[in-house]
Design an enzyme around this catalytic site. Structure first.
Site: not given
Length: 476
Positions: A237, A363, A378
């Site tokens: 980002h 998972d 992130s």
């Protein structure tokens, strides 16, 4: 006879016009791509059935695989019935790009080009009179304070030092601020005031009546690095200020980080990694680019071992498939682990764009310990079929088991890999946020002090950086 010939001629012309008018439909219905990128020697063909046919630049019909032996660009024509041109397909044969997938937790330290003025406030002078030096000088909230008397600014403490040093000899100070991409030169008169320290001791000091935001610092995740060139990519980002504006980075670095604990995420309340880093002594690399796909730069030190130690191929965007994949990330300390996810949606992109895929955590251990995707993940790499296909970007606040990912192809290009281009050092114009977006609706970003609660105005926290929109999104 003439009428018959005329009718036949008009019918043929109308048929041709109809065929030409339906070209976009044929291209869309058949799914013919406008551009394809392949590695040298990679088998590539378009499974088109008659009446569609493909011709190369030499005018020869292509009945099997495209020629992908040599690097370069070739243009192929797709015809209907062998004579009516439909579209062109550009095939780019590019070098195979291999990088080491990351997953390591990193601390991000930034020195922004100027300081964000969050608020203006009153200052009581030594006589107790309330004054507004910054407001009276024409300074506004949201301005970027660039310099004082020609001295560039990078840290908030520099402002106090300069003002108190210069104001003893000068009644007014010349400051430069950036506002809406314009640089303004203003004159401000510092106010002498009596201030008490934490021990109750009073001293005279000069103030401008401004509240500054500290340049961003936080914990994120390494996406990949190239062991040959030292180029790296992380976060996924743009780093922005509290008003959602991309920061122009004067200098920045990434450092080693360690995860101490996990705050579990639930619907409407995203979890987060609680970590720490030691600062400048553990510098791993420098940041030179802040783009819509994350931060990119040059490694300076050795990267801690990840889940994979050897480089793996970077997949093209069109090679990403629905189905099982893995993400690499840290849950405790600095150990990178693998966790199973499912790619449940792939967005067709032939040009760089964010939110290229949607993933769902499958998972069991990751769901049990985190609740899904949490703040601090992130940039975590997504690997499928032995190839790096993307990195985690957003997470849905109402369902933290799902989130967005960006394609790795676009990220390596931003890092200056895989193309015969100079290493980029550009700043992004994207309005995406910092480290991890948590998304319910797509709105403009802002920093909020509380975690994901409703707030009425922008506030700032130096301890934790959050991102959100009307209390619906947040980020670490």
């Amino acid at each position: 006879m003439r009428k018959l010939v005329l009718r036949v001629g008009l019918t043929v012309i109308l048929a041709c016009l109809l065929a030409l008018a339906t070209v976009p439909y044929w291209v869309s219905a058949v799914g013919i791509p406008s551009e394809l990128k392949v590695f040298p020697g990679m088998e590539l063909s378009l499974d088109l059935q008659p009446p569609l046919r493909i011709w190369d630049q030499a005018g020869l019909e292509v009945t099997g695989f495209f020629n992908t032996e040599n690097l370069g660009t070739s243009v192929y024509r797709v015809n209907l019935f062998g004579w009516l041109p439909l579209t062109e397909v550009v095939v780019d044969v590019v070098p195979l790009v291999r990088v080491v997938p990351g997953g390591q937790s990193i601390g991000v330290l930034l020195s922004a080009d100027g300081l964000m003025i969050g608020q203006l406030g009153p200052v009581s002078d030594v006589d107790g009179v309330e004054r507004f030096p910054a407001r009276d000088a024409g300074i506004q909230p949201g301005d970027i304070l660039m310099s004082i008397e020609g001295n560039p600014l990078h840290r908030p403490e520099e402002v106090s030092q300069l003002v108190n040093s210069l104001a003893q000899e000068k009644k007014t100070l010349e400051v430069q601020v950036r506002r809406n991409n314009r640089v303004l030169t203003l004159t401000v008169q510092p106010v002498k005031t009596q201030q008490a320290n934490i021990f109750g001791q009073s001293s005279l000091t000069y103030l401008l009546g401004i509240f500054l935001e500290d340049p961003a610092a936080g914990v994120g995740t390494m996406s990949f690095y190239d062991p040959d060139t030292g180029r790296f990519g992380a976060l996924g980002h743009t780093i922005t200020d509290s008003r959602g504006r991309p920061l122009t980075i004067a200098s920045g670095s990434i450092v080693e980080a360690s995860i101490d604990s996990i705050r579990y995420g639930t619907k409407g309340s995203p979890g987060e990694k609680v970590g720490f880093f030691h600062g400048d002594q553990d510098v791993l690399g420098t940041i030179d680019s802040n783009t819509g796909f994350g931060i990119f730069g040059q490694l300076q030190g050795a990267i801690p071992a990840g889940a994979v130690r050897e480089p793996i191929p970077v997949a093209f965007a069109y090679q990403v498939r629905l189905g099982p994949a893995e993400i690499y990330t840290v849950l405790q300390g600095d150990r990178v682990e693998r966790f199973a996810v499912e790619i449940i949606k792939v967005v067709s992109q032939t040009r760089p764009g964010e939110k290229g895929m949607i993933i769902e955590v499958t998972d069991e251990r990751l769901l049990r310990e985190t609740g899904g995707i949490i703040q601090g993940m992130s940039g975590s790499p997504i690997v499928q079929n032995g190839m790096l296909v993307g990195a985690i970007t957003h997470v849905f606040v109402n369902n933290p088991t799902k989130g967005y990912g960006s394609f790795a192809e676009w990220m390596v290009y931003e890092a200056g890999l895989g193309q015969h281009l100079e290493i980029p050092a550009k700043q992004s114009s994207s309005r995406e946020g910092f480290f991890l977006h948590i998304e319910k609706e797509f709105k403009e970003p802002m920093f909020i002090k509380v975690e994901c609660s409703e707030v009425g105005e922008n506030t700032w926290s130096q301890e934790h950086l959050f991102w959100g929109s009307s209390g619906q999104m947040c980020m670490p």
